[in-house]
Design a protein around this motif. Structure first.
Motif, PDB file in Angstrom:
ATOM      1  N   ARG A 208      -9.127  -9.608  14.117  1.00  0.00           N
ATOM      2  CA  ARG A 208      -8.017  -9.223  15.003  1.00  0.00           C
ATOM      3  C   ARG A 208      -7.002  -8.327  14.311  1.00  0.00           C
ATOM      4  O   ARG A 208      -5.934  -8.071  14.857  1.00  0.00           O
ATOM      5  N   LEU A 209      -7.298  -7.867  13.123  1.00  0.00           N
ATOM      6  CA  LEU A 209      -6.370  -7.057  12.339  1.00  0.00           C
ATOM      7  C   LEU A 209      -6.527  -5.567  12.621  1.00  0.00           C
ATOM      8  O   LEU A 209      -7.644  -5.064  12.754  1.00  0.00           O
ATOM      9  N   LEU A 210      -5.389  -4.873  12.677  1.00  0.00           N
ATOM     10  CA  LEU A 210      -5.376  -3.416  12.654  1.00  0.00           C
ATOM     11  C   LEU A 210      -4.333  -2.966  11.640  1.00  0.00           C
ATOM     12  O   LEU A 210      -3.420  -3.732  11.287  1.00  0.00           O
ATOM     13  N   ILE A 211      -4.466  -1.727  11.187  1.00  0.00           N
ATOM     14  CA  ILE A 211      -3.481  -1.138  10.282  1.00  0.00           C
ATOM     15  C   ILE A 211      -2.954   0.149  10.901  1.00  0.00           C
ATOM     16  O   ILE A 211      -3.657   0.809  11.671  1.00  0.00           O
ATOM     17  N   GLU A 212      -1.723   0.486  10.546  1.00  0.00           N
ATOM     18  CA  GLU A 212      -1.087   1.661  11.140  1.00  0.00           C
ATOM     19  C   GLU A 212      -0.014   2.188  10.209  1.00  0.00           C
ATOM     20  O   GLU A 212       0.417   1.503   9.269  1.00  0.00           O
ATOM     21  N   THR A 213       0.461   3.405  10.525  1.00  0.00           N
ATOM     22  CA  THR A 213       1.628   3.935   9.830  1.00  0.00           C
ATOM     23  C   THR A 213       2.883   3.911  10.691  1.00  0.00           C
ATOM     24  O   THR A 213       3.982   3.794  10.172  1.00  0.00           O
ATOM     25  N   ASP A 214       2.734   4.063  12.021  1.00  0.00           N
ATOM     26  CA  ASP A 214       3.877   4.308  12.903  1.00  0.00           C
ATOM     27  C   ASP A 214       4.641   5.543  12.429  1.00  0.00           C
ATOM     28  O   ASP A 214       5.838   5.662  12.631  1.00  0.00           O
ATOM     29  N   SER A 215       3.927   6.440  11.765  1.00  0.00           N
ATOM     30  CA  SER A 215       4.563   7.648  11.253  1.00  0.00           C
ATOM     31  C   SER A 215       5.120   8.475  12.417  1.00  0.00           C
ATOM     32  O   SER A 215       4.561   8.450  13.519  1.00  0.00           O
ATOM     33  N   PRO A 216       6.258   9.121  12.163  1.00  0.00           N
ATOM     34  CA  PRO A 216       6.872   9.465  10.874  1.00  0.00           C
ATOM     35  C   PRO A 216       7.780   8.415  10.271  1.00  0.00           C
ATOM     36  O   PRO A 216       8.488   8.698   9.304  1.00  0.00           O
ATOM     37  N   TYR A 217       7.760   7.197  10.832  1.00  0.00           N
ATOM     38  CA  TYR A 217       8.657   6.145  10.372  1.00  0.00           C
ATOM     39  C   TYR A 217       7.970   5.219   9.369  1.00  0.00           C
ATOM     40  O   TYR A 217       6.750   5.184   9.251  1.00  0.00           O
ATOM     41  N   LEU A 218       8.784   4.408   8.680  1.00  0.00           N
ATOM     42  CA  LEU A 218       8.334   3.227   7.934  1.00  0.00           C
ATOM     43  C   LEU A 218       7.289   3.530   6.866  1.00  0.00           C
ATOM     44  O   LEU A 218       6.295   2.817   6.724  1.00  0.00           O
ATOM     45  N   ALA A 219       7.528   4.559   6.093  1.00  0.00           N
ATOM     46  CA  ALA A 219       6.597   4.873   4.999  1.00  0.00           C
ATOM     47  C   ALA A 219       6.503   3.695   4.041  1.00  0.00           C
ATOM     48  O   ALA A 219       7.516   3.069   3.697  1.00  0.00           O
ATOM     49  N   PRO A 220       5.294   3.360   3.599  1.00  0.00           N
ATOM     50  CA  PRO A 220       5.116   2.215   2.702  1.00  0.00           C
ATOM     51  C   PRO A 220       5.609   2.522   1.291  1.00  0.00           C
ATOM     52  O   PRO A 220       5.749   3.692   0.904  1.00  0.00           O
ATOM     53  N   VAL A 221       5.874   1.472   0.541  1.00  0.00           N
ATOM     54  CA  VAL A 221       6.084   1.631  -0.889  1.00  0.00           C
ATOM     55  C   VAL A 221       4.804   2.240  -1.463  1.00  0.00           C
ATOM     56  O   VAL A 221       3.714   1.809  -1.094  1.00  0.00           O
ATOM     57  N   PRO A 222       4.862   3.292  -2.275  1.00  0.00           N
ATOM     58  CA  PRO A 222       5.995   3.850  -3.015  1.00  0.00           C
ATOM     59  C   PRO A 222       6.692   5.033  -2.339  1.00  0.00           C
ATOM     60  O   PRO A 222       7.452   5.743  -3.005  1.00  0.00           O
ATOM     61  N   TYR A 223       6.449   5.233  -1.043  1.00  0.00           N
ATOM     62  CA  TYR A 223       7.044   6.373  -0.349  1.00  0.00           C
ATOM     63  C   TYR A 223       8.174   5.962   0.580  1.00  0.00           C
ATOM     64  O   TYR A 223       8.627   6.765   1.394  1.00  0.00           O
ATOM     65  N   ARG A 224       8.631   4.733   0.469  1.00  0.00           N
ATOM     66  CA  ARG A 224       9.656   4.232   1.378  1.00  0.00           C
ATOM     67  C   ARG A 224      10.868   5.172   1.384  1.00  0.00           C
ATOM     68  O   ARG A 224      11.339   5.611   0.338  1.00  0.00           O
TER      69      ARG A 224
END
Length: 267
Positions: A208-224
């Motif tokens: 039931r897992l998915l992954i996303e960026t929701d870009s252009p928002y919420l950049a992950p570490v190390p790009y936060r």
């Protein structure tokens, strides 16, 4: 290898830089992305992205926080969902975040227009048999209640969908899972402050897992703090792999298969 299940490539921050972003995606082995629509006015640009690139798909919807835009009818959404690359309805849902600061001091009772808009999306999704992309922010109880009232309870006939950019509690996650929904995690999962969210992420079944960026928002570490883009979705996968004690390849494979099962089942 990786699938970004939620990004906003039609937004100006990304649309103007699309060739570079696509090159970065290829280098990061991000092979597919779902381009999310947030207004009817935006839909032609979102659909064009999907038309122009075999590895992009599109949705149609009006974000719960968008005001001063065309209010969608069920017929509006059904018409646009006929586009061959549209695989979902949304982004839709409810947003009660910062009622004083962001919504002019209105109360939850004043947000009936959001709840009505949400119902329109659910009814359209059920007619066209496309999954819902759910946004819920400080509104989980109403979000779940309306889904159930509209027949999205996991029973036969439900279209299901995904709670995107999940930031809620274990209780909300279990309610979403019980209704047959998938749960998607974003770069927030990598934030130092997100320890409780990481606990929830470790409990969601792999199928039931998915992954996303929701870009252009919420950049992950190390790009936060920087502009996000789909090339960064492997950082979300890496955090899930760490939490679950499995390989990042396993997360990439499973979340891509989950994306296929949810969004491409009838495409």
């Amino acid at each position: 290898m990786y699938t970004d299940s939620h990004c906003h490539l039609s937004f100006p921050e990304l649309a103007a830089d699309l060739p570079r972003i696509r090159e970065a995606m290829a280098q990061a082995q991000v092979t597919r992305a779902l381009c999310i629509c947030t207004t009817l006015e935006e839909f032609p640009a979102v659909a064009a992205l999907a038309d122009q690139h075999d590895d992009f798909w599109a949705t149609v919807g009006v974000h719960p926080d968008n005001e001063g835009v065309t209010e969608p009818s069920v017929a509006d959404l059904i018409e646009r969902a006929a586009h061959p690359k549209v695989v979902g309805i949304g982004e839709t849902g409810l947003d009660y975040y910062q009622m004083e600061q962001r919504k002019g001091g209105r109360s939850v009772a004043d947000m009936e227009w959001q709840r009505n808009r949400f119902r329109v999306h659910i009814r359209a999704a059920r007619q066209v048999r496309r999954p819902l992309i759910i946004h819920t922010r400080e509104a989980a109880d109403d979000t779940i209640a309306i889904l159930r009232e509209e027949g999205e309870d996991g029973a036969l006939g439900s279209v299901g969908g995904v709670f995107h950019c999940f930031t809620e509690t274990e209780r909300v996650a279990r309610a979403a899972l019980d209704m047959g929904f998938f749960i998607s995690f974003s770069g927030i999962l990598t934030f130092k402050s997100a320890s409780s969210l990481r606990e929830v992420a470790s409990l969601v079944p792999m199928d039931r897992l998915l992954i996303e960026t929701d870009s252009p928002y919420l950049a992950p570490v190390p790009y936060r703090g920087k502009t996000n883009n789909p090339a960064y979705v492997p950082y979300v996968a890496a955090e899930l792999a760490r939490l679950r004690g499995c390989s990042i390849e396993e997360i990439a494979k499973q979340t891509s298969e989950n994306f296929d099962r949810l969004f491409l089942r009838s495409a």
